[in-house]
Design a protein around this motif. Sequence first.
Motif, mmCIF file in Angstrom:
data_model
loop_
_atom_site.group_PDB
_atom_site.id
_atom_site.type_symbol
_atom_site.label_atom_id
_atom_site.label_comp_id
_atom_site.label_asym_id
_atom_site.label_seq_id
_atom_site.Cartn_x
_atom_site.Cartn_y
_atom_site.Cartn_z
ATOM 1 N N ALA A 58 0.819 -1.220 0.000
ATOM 2 C CA ALA A 58 0.000 0.000 0.000
ATOM 3 C C ALA A 58 0.851 1.268 0.000
ATOM 4 O O ALA A 58 0.321 2.377 0.119
ATOM 5 C CB ALA A 58 -0.929 0.002 1.215
ATOM 6 N N GLY A 59 2.181 1.112 -0.104
ATOM 7 C CA GLY A 59 3.054 2.272 -0.147
ATOM 8 C C GLY A 59 3.306 2.901 1.208
ATOM 9 O O GLY A 59 3.665 4.082 1.296
ATOM 10 N N ARG A 60 3.152 2.126 2.277
ATOM 11 C CA ARG A 60 3.420 2.634 3.627
ATOM 12 C C ARG A 60 4.849 2.274 4.029
ATOM 13 O O ARG A 60 5.395 1.262 3.591
ATOM 14 C CB ARG A 60 2.432 2.046 4.641
ATOM 15 C CG ARG A 60 0.973 2.138 4.202
ATOM 16 C CD ARG A 60 0.495 3.565 4.062
ATOM 17 N NE ARG A 60 -0.819 3.653 3.456
ATOM 18 C CZ ARG A 60 -1.961 3.454 4.082
ATOM 19 N NH1 ARG A 60 -1.949 3.129 5.364
ATOM 20 N NH2 ARG A 60 -3.090 3.575 3.441
ATOM 21 N N GLN A 61 5.434 3.072 4.902
ATOM 22 C CA GLN A 61 6.831 2.881 5.306
ATOM 23 C C GLN A 61 6.959 1.874 6.439
ATOM 24 O O GLN A 61 6.187 1.909 7.407
ATOM 25 C CB GLN A 61 7.435 4.217 5.750
ATOM 26 C CG GLN A 61 8.877 4.147 6.197
ATOM 27 C CD GLN A 61 9.828 3.871 5.047
ATOM 28 O OE1 GLN A 61 9.893 4.646 4.103
ATOM 29 N NE2 GLN A 61 10.582 2.790 5.131
ATOM 30 N N VAL A 62 7.954 1.000 6.324
ATOM 31 C CA VAL A 62 8.277 0.047 7.395
ATOM 32 C C VAL A 62 9.745 0.216 7.758
ATOM 33 O O VAL A 62 10.603 0.265 6.876
ATOM 34 C CB VAL A 62 8.013 -1.410 6.954
ATOM 35 C CG1 VAL A 62 8.431 -2.381 8.062
ATOM 36 C CG2 VAL A 62 6.542 -1.608 6.591
ATOM 37 N N VAL A 63 10.030 0.321 9.061
ATOM 38 C CA VAL A 63 11.401 0.445 9.565
ATOM 39 C C VAL A 63 11.597 -0.626 10.626
ATOM 40 O O VAL A 63 10.754 -0.789 11.515
ATOM 41 C CB VAL A 63 11.671 1.831 10.166
ATOM 42 C CG1 VAL A 63 13.132 1.949 10.600
ATOM 43 C CG2 VAL A 63 11.322 2.940 9.176
ATOM 44 N N ILE A 64 12.713 -1.361 10.538
ATOM 45 C CA ILE A 64 12.938 -2.498 11.424
ATOM 46 C C ILE A 64 14.377 -2.468 11.922
ATOM 47 O O ILE A 64 15.290 -2.062 11.195
ATOM 48 C CB ILE A 64 12.664 -3.820 10.684
ATOM 49 C CG1 ILE A 64 11.166 -3.944 10.385
ATOM 50 C CG2 ILE A 64 13.131 -5.026 11.479
ATOM 51 C CD1 ILE A 64 10.817 -5.066 9.454
ATOM 52 N N ALA A 65 14.575 -2.902 13.154
ATOM 53 C CA ALA A 65 15.924 -3.057 13.702
ATOM 54 C C ALA A 65 16.051 -4.416 14.362
ATOM 55 O O ALA A 65 15.090 -4.961 14.908
ATOM 56 C CB ALA A 65 16.245 -1.952 14.705
ATOM 57 N N ALA A 66 17.265 -4.974 14.295
ATOM 58 C CA ALA A 66 17.558 -6.257 14.930
ATOM 59 C C ALA A 66 19.046 -6.301 15.246
ATOM 60 O O ALA A 66 19.793 -5.384 14.894
ATOM 61 C CB ALA A 66 17.157 -7.418 14.018
#
Length: 503
Positions: free
Chosen positions: A290-298
């Motif tokens: 849907a063109g939404r932003q995802v930010v992830i950390a690990a």
Amino acid sequence: MFRPDDLDISDRAGTAQPATRSAVGGRDGGSVRDIWERVRACLRAKIGEEIYASWFTRLELDGVQGETVYLSVPTLFLKNWIQQHYVEKIAELWQPELPNARVELMVRSAVVRSGSSPASVAARRIVRPAEPRREATSAASAPTPAPEARAVASDMTGGSPLDPRFTFESYRLGSSNRLAHAAALKVAEAPAGANPVFNPLYLHAEVGLGKTHLLQAIAAAGAARGRRVVYLTAERFMYGFVNALKTQSSLAFKEQLRGIDVLVIDDLQFLQGKSVQQEFCHTLNALMDAGRQVVIAADRPPAELDALEERVRSRLAGGLVVEIAALDEELRIAILNARVAALAQQHAGFGVPADVLSFIARNCGQNGRDLDGALNRLLAHNQFNSSAISLEMAEVVVRDLVRSSEPKRVKIDDILRIVAKHYNVTRADILSQRRTANVVKPRQIAMYLAKMLTLRSLPDIGRRFGGRDHTTVLHAVRKIEGLAGTDRVLADELEALKRLVNE
């Protein structure tokens, strides 16, 4: 008079009946219920309050028959998760009182009529293994969503709390984190409705190097620009999903999360459970499509998240993956100066000479938490003992934090690669469920090396080896240690492998 403490299960009728006191119920005059409370207390102590509160508060004792302990939970998801990760550990905790204890885990009824006696309530909770209770499948028989359903979903979209100190302005830059900072700032400054530039943005680093700082800075800056941002830890995501299942609000949970602009997930390495991972994957796909932003950390790159399904790792690797490396000395000094300035605002007159800061930066670790620990010790001795801060004082106060030399950081992925090559198997073979001799030996040796050469805990190593239990890792370590003591050829192989890993 019947007491629920003495529950037994009838072999024929499947109903609760008074049980004759057995060894488990009569030892030291205690009841089955007393033993269960001791088991719960031991479990809570072993796994920690946070995990216990998230997964085990709804676990109940339904009865004991012979060597079998019957426990129940309200949802199939909880049953599957506990069965996969902890049922053997729970059985072990019963064994001091019931030496051959085995645990049967069941899903209990969510609705019990008021006015029922304790015996009848307990009887209805029990589901015999041979005749599991049928789940309602029709729309007409589906339970009505609980009144708190919307509250659960709203609570999740509020996200985990943010630390107001974690902003882009307070983030100190160096060669090790400049790229990660630039990418995070680009994401945070994107206007509402703009297509994401990096999606997902995936940051990975060891502890204390600034991942959480950047993620919370993104969340705060995005919200300030009018974007709908949710910041969640992986454990918080799991907790929300389980709560949604328990309150029959999973649809509201999904709709709320998928209606946001930016999803920020921290500590992804702790995401566990097949159902949770599937829901996370669906949410990830829905947002990105849907063109939404995802930010992830690990704490490791996507390829090393062995507990996650391959399709999730592949989707994560398709974005921008950035590592935050160890802090160099110049950056450590900059961080120390900033922390000293912040402490001086709270403690008038507090200051640290430049030579002391240089000593700490060179000798007291390579991440922000190590530096914080050293400064807190100086502050305590300065404030409580009225000791002037000097180089001599610092050398005494932080002496156990000083590292004479920084050892090479050994990665489990390196161990897997080297062991697989040495024994002519693949990494996938080692992580698989195969039990052939040509795979079992390399797998056990790799587990042994992971325990000997890294700081990973047994549960963490088990997760990295295909989601295995920590007892499997412990068995492998003990077996290889025992064989190496009598098999000179194996001992030489282990030494050769250690040298290869450390090169």
